[in-house]
Design an enzyme around this catalytic site. Structure first.
Site, PDB file in Angstrom:
ATOM      1  N   SER A 105       0.417  -0.727   0.051  1.00 41.23           N
ATOM      2  CA  SER A 105       0.290  -0.018  -0.241  1.00 41.23           C
ATOM      3  C   SER A 105       0.306   1.056  -0.197  1.00 41.23           C
ATOM      4  CB  SER A 105      -1.263   0.032   1.083  1.00 41.23           C
ATOM      5  OG  SER A 105      -1.312   1.509   1.706  1.00 41.23           O
ATOM      6  N   TYR A 144      -1.504  -0.911  10.434  1.00 40.99           N
ATOM      7  CA  TYR A 144      -1.773  -1.221   8.556  1.00 40.99           C
ATOM      8  C   TYR A 144      -0.735   0.011   7.906  1.00 40.99           C
ATOM      9  CZ  TYR A 144      -3.281  -2.189   4.192  1.00 40.99           C
ATOM     10  OH  TYR A 144      -3.718  -2.551   2.479  1.00 40.99           O
TER      11      TYR A 144
END
Length: 253
Positions: free
Chosen positions: A150, A163
């Site tokens: 990501s 995350y």
């Protein structure tokens, strides 16, 4: 006129995609199958969706496998199935994962349980897959691993601090594994942002579009955009390894 001979591309004969029953994973499975790969579609839950994906793939030899990234027994069982069915693995795409949205400034809200589960699924899980499937990948032809990361790992902005930290770990792991697994296996991270899926609970498509309008390419990233980048790593980038490929409409800029 002399014709230029172009070498054939090394299309994976056998590929495994975790998180393959929806979103980015589903798009990657479709791309690989359309190229002629036999695809193992990994899923944690929603078996019916995984079987639906398998049923819709072009070609033959596809299978749905339950692979829970925090359950070593399911990973070991998947290795046994892939070994018995195919005897090799040419491409491993670590797309499975999950997130629990917590505002970045809500340090108390990011509990130990949320942090540990986020890291377990998004960082330890991909490593466990690589560790378990390494022998089968080493039997493969032109084998490669793609970890779906990501852009949050680079920007420090994401669904939670846990995350983005986990995805930063994935990128670091990609570089390290590229050294460890060379020359038999190439390793990549594909790093998207704001993909048009329901991956982040509570995030609407309207929110994604508002962000996309402000990006250099002013475009909302589709799952197939990530799938095409993944295929490029597996098939086209035969002289590359240990790199992070942004698929983010220029968000990292």
């Amino acid at each position: 006129m002399t014709m230029i001979e172009v070498p054939a591309l090394p299309v994976p004969k056998v590929a495994l995609v975790t998180g393959g029953n929806s979103g980015i994973g589903k798009a990657i499975a479709a791309r690989l199958a359309a190229m002629g790969s036999a695809v193992a579609v990994g899923y944690n839950s929603r078996r019916s969706l995984a079987e639906e994906v398998v049923g819709g793939l072009q070609g033959s030899g596809h299978v749905a496998l339950r692979i829970a990234l925090d359950d070593p027994a399911s990973i070991a069982a998947a290795v046994d199935t892939v070994n018995a069915r195919y005897g090799r693995l040419d491409a491993l795409v670590n797309c499975g994962g999950a997130t629990t949205p917590v505002a970045a400034n809500d340090l108390e809200g990011l509990t130990d349980d949320i942090f540990d589960r986020t890291v377990s699924l998004n960082l330890r899980g991909p490593f466990a897959m690589v560790r378990a499937f390494r022998p089968l990948l080493e039997r493969g032809s032109g084998a490669a691993i793609v970890n779906i990361s990501s852009i949050a790992a680079r920007t420090g902005l994401g669904s939670s601090l846990a995350y983005l930290a986990a995805k930063a770990g994935v990128d670091a792991l990609t570089v390290a594994l590229a050294k460890v697994l060379a020359p038999r296996i190439r390793v990549f991270s594909v790093s998207p942002a704001g993909v048009d899926t329901d991956f982040v609970p509570g995030r609407s498509r309207e929110q994604l579009l508002k962000v996309a309008e402000k990006l250099p390419l002013a475009h909302l990233t589709a799952p197939d955009d990530v799938a095409r980048a993944t295929v490029a790593c597996l098939v086209n980038l035969t002289s590359s390894t240990g790199i992070v490929v942004p698929v983010d409409e220029g968000r990292h800029l």
